[in-house]
Design a protein around this motif. Structure first.
Motif, PDB file in Angstrom:
ATOM      1  N   THR A  61      63.559  39.985   9.060  1.00 33.62           N
ATOM      2  CA  THR A  61      62.484  40.112  10.211  1.00 33.62           C
ATOM      3  C   THR A  61      62.726  40.261  11.426  1.00 33.62           C
ATOM      4  OG1 THR A  61      60.987  38.834   8.766  1.00 33.62           O
ATOM      5  CG2 THR A  61      60.268  38.685  10.912  1.00 33.62           C
ATOM      6  N   VAL A  62      63.534  39.348  11.920  1.00 38.45           N
ATOM      7  CA  VAL A  62      64.376  39.614  13.226  1.00 38.45           C
ATOM      8  C   VAL A  62      65.028  40.717  13.617  1.00 38.45           C
ATOM      9  CG1 VAL A  62      65.891  38.180  15.083  1.00 38.45           C
ATOM     10  CG2 VAL A  62      64.345  37.059  13.510  1.00 38.45           C
ATOM     11  N   ALA A  63      65.922  41.073  12.402  1.00 41.14           N
ATOM     12  CA  ALA A  63      66.774  42.302  12.725  1.00 41.14           C
ATOM     13  C   ALA A  63      65.647  43.581  12.689  1.00 41.14           C
ATOM     14  CB  ALA A  63      67.564  42.419  11.330  1.00 41.14           C
ATOM     15  N   GLY A  64      64.680  43.618  11.969  1.00 38.58           N
ATOM     16  CA  GLY A  64      63.611  44.621  12.171  1.00 38.58           C
ATOM     17  C   GLY A  64      62.947  44.766  13.469  1.00 38.58           C
ATOM     18  N   TYR A  65      62.866  43.541  14.176  1.00 36.44           N
ATOM     19  CA  TYR A  65      62.150  43.500  15.408  1.00 36.44           C
ATOM     20  C   TYR A  65      63.096  43.867  16.334  1.00 36.44           C
ATOM     21  CZ  TYR A  65      61.497  41.631  20.121  1.00 36.44           C
ATOM     22  OH  TYR A  65      61.280  41.295  21.384  1.00 36.44           O
ATOM     23  N   GLN A  66      64.561  43.545  16.349  1.00 34.07           N
ATOM     24  CA  GLN A  66      65.613  44.007  16.947  1.00 34.07           C
ATOM     25  C   GLN A  66      65.630  45.625  17.109  1.00 34.07           C
ATOM     26  OE1 GLN A  66      68.583  41.399  15.750  1.00 34.07           O
ATOM     27  NE2 GLN A  66      68.105  39.941  17.613  1.00 34.07           N
ATOM     28  N   ALA A  67      65.558  46.204  15.916  1.00 38.80           N
ATOM     29  CA  ALA A  67      65.594  47.442  15.642  1.00 38.80           C
ATOM     30  C   ALA A  67      64.518  48.250  16.938  1.00 38.80           C
ATOM     31  CB  ALA A  67      65.640  47.947  14.394  1.00 38.80           C
ATOM     32  N   LEU A  68      63.422  47.722  16.663  1.00 39.17           N
ATOM     33  CA  LEU A  68      62.310  48.066  17.000  1.00 39.17           C
ATOM     34  C   LEU A  68      62.486  48.021  18.748  1.00 39.17           C
ATOM     35  CD1 LEU A  68      59.130  46.783  14.988  1.00 39.17           C
ATOM     36  CD2 LEU A  68      59.936  49.295  15.373  1.00 39.17           C
ATOM     37  N   ALA A  69      62.728  46.939  19.084  1.00 38.92           N
ATOM     38  CA  ALA A  69      63.007  46.353  20.649  1.00 38.92           C
ATOM     39  C   ALA A  69      63.983  47.398  21.263  1.00 38.92           C
ATOM     40  CB  ALA A  69      63.329  45.132  20.550  1.00 38.92           C
ATOM     41  N   GLY A  70      64.990  47.488  20.503  1.00 44.91           N
ATOM     42  CA  GLY A  70      66.235  48.431  20.901  1.00 44.91           C
ATOM     43  C   GLY A  70      65.849  50.031  20.772  1.00 44.91           C
ATOM     44  N   ALA A  71      64.933  50.355  20.165  1.00 42.46           N
ATOM     45  CA  ALA A  71      64.870  51.984  19.863  1.00 42.46           C
ATOM     46  C   ALA A  71      64.763  52.895  21.119  1.00 42.46           C
ATOM     47  CB  ALA A  71      63.655  52.263  18.965  1.00 42.46           C
ATOM     48  N   GLY A  72      63.904  52.392  21.978  1.00 42.41           N
ATOM     49  CA  GLY A  72      63.747  53.112  23.395  1.00 42.41           C
ATOM     50  C   GLY A  72      65.097  53.243  24.231  1.00 42.41           C
ATOM     51  N   LYS A  73      65.836  52.189  24.081  1.00 40.16           N
ATOM     52  CA  LYS A  73      67.282  52.347  24.818  1.00 40.16           C
ATOM     53  C   LYS A  73      67.864  53.591  24.222  1.00 40.16           C
ATOM     54  CE  LYS A  73      67.397  47.453  25.485  1.00 40.16           C
ATOM     55  NZ  LYS A  73      68.238  46.161  25.152  1.00 40.16           N
ATOM     56  N   LYS A  74      68.154  53.695  22.938  1.00 38.30           N
ATOM     57  CA  LYS A  74      68.589  54.860  22.405  1.00 38.30           C
ATOM     58  C   LYS A  74      68.213  56.247  22.892  1.00 38.30           C
ATOM     59  CE  LYS A  74      70.021  52.391  18.456  1.00 38.30           C
ATOM     60  NZ  LYS A  74      69.874  52.078  16.816  1.00 38.30           N
ATOM     61  N   THR A  75      67.191  56.528  23.162  1.00 35.55           N
ATOM     62  CA  THR A  75      66.598  57.763  23.651  1.00 35.55           C
ATOM     63  C   THR A  75      66.946  57.973  25.119  1.00 35.55           C
ATOM     64  OG1 THR A  75      64.314  56.956  24.010  1.00 35.55           O
ATOM     65  CG2 THR A  75      64.970  57.932  21.844  1.00 35.55           C
ATOM     66  N   GLN A  76      66.859  57.080  25.828  1.00 37.53           N
ATOM     67  CA  GLN A  76      67.064  56.832  27.151  1.00 37.53           C
ATOM     68  C   GLN A  76      66.166  58.044  27.892  1.00 37.53           C
ATOM     69  OE1 GLN A  76      69.371  55.538  29.185  1.00 37.53           O
ATOM     70  NE2 GLN A  76      69.376  54.173  27.480  1.00 37.53           N
ATOM     71  N   HIS A  77      64.809  58.181  27.536  1.00 34.56           N
ATOM     72  CA  HIS A  77      63.893  58.994  28.194  1.00 34.56           C
ATOM     73  C   HIS A  77      63.571  58.398  29.340  1.00 34.56           C
ATOM     74  CE1 HIS A  77      63.887  62.166  25.093  1.00 34.56           C
ATOM     75  NE2 HIS A  77      63.740  61.255  24.241  1.00 34.56           N
ATOM     76  N   LEU A  78      63.139  57.187  29.183  1.00 34.39           N
ATOM     77  CA  LEU A  78      62.836  55.976  30.437  1.00 34.39           C
ATOM     78  C   LEU A  78      63.961  55.265  30.777  1.00 34.39           C
ATOM     79  CD1 LEU A  78      59.409  55.062  28.944  1.00 34.39           C
ATOM     80  CD2 LEU A  78      59.747  56.955  30.534  1.00 34.39           C
ATOM     81  N   ASP A  79      64.087  54.951  32.040  1.00 32.52           N
ATOM     82  CA  ASP A  79      65.127  54.070  32.445  1.00 32.52           C
ATOM     83  C   ASP A  79      64.772  52.736  32.055  1.00 32.52           C
ATOM     84  OD1 ASP A  79      63.567  53.190  34.447  1.00 32.52           O
ATOM     85  OD2 ASP A  79      64.346  54.190  36.150  1.00 32.52           O
ATOM     86  N   ALA A  80      65.635  51.758  32.348  1.00 38.07           N
ATOM     87  CA  ALA A  80      65.470  50.400  31.692  1.00 38.07           C
ATOM     88  C   ALA A  80      64.656  49.732  32.584  1.00 38.07           C
ATOM     89  CB  ALA A  80      66.839  49.792  32.132  1.00 38.07           C
TER      90      ALA A  80
END
Length: 111
Positions: free
Chosen positions: A25-44
């Motif tokens: 459950t927590v790993a799944g959440y962390q994957a969702l939460a980190g997905a945007g960082k991988k694309t880098q279309h928006l800055d942090a």
């Protein structure tokens, strides 16, 4: 007033417990939460401002404490946060207006 720093520490401890009880459950959440960082279309900073606006619309204190801390690390200003929160307020008001129209439609269907 809430002690946000203490609340964040307590929240992280509880999430750690959840991670031990239900690691996927927590790993799944962390994957969702980190997905945007991988694309880098928006800055942090932009991602954190969006997260704060969504935290308001979803009424999530845990989200607020976590994303305020991250936004502060990234140098987000109070003015930037206020602007993002203004968008959240407008979205909530807009949703209320849209759903008000649905209420009128439902009432009209009564006869």
């Amino acid at each position: 007033m809430e002690n946000w720093n203490e609340y964040r520490k307590e929240l992280m401890a509880r999430v750690g417990e959840l991670g031990k009880l239900s690691p996927d459950t927590v790993a799944g959440y962390q994957a969702l939460a980190g997905a945007g960082k991988k694309t880098q279309h928006l800055d942090a900073k932009t991602r954190e401002l969006i997260a704060l606006a969504v935290a308001v619309t979803t009424r999530c204190d845990g989200c607020i404490t976590m994303h305020v801390a991250e936004a502060a690390k990234l140098g987000v200003s109070r003015e930037e946060i206020a602007e993002a929160l203004g968008v959240a307020v407008a979205m909530n008001a807009g949703a209320a207006v849209a759903y008000s129209a649905r209420v009128l439609d439902a009432f009209a269907a009564q006869g």
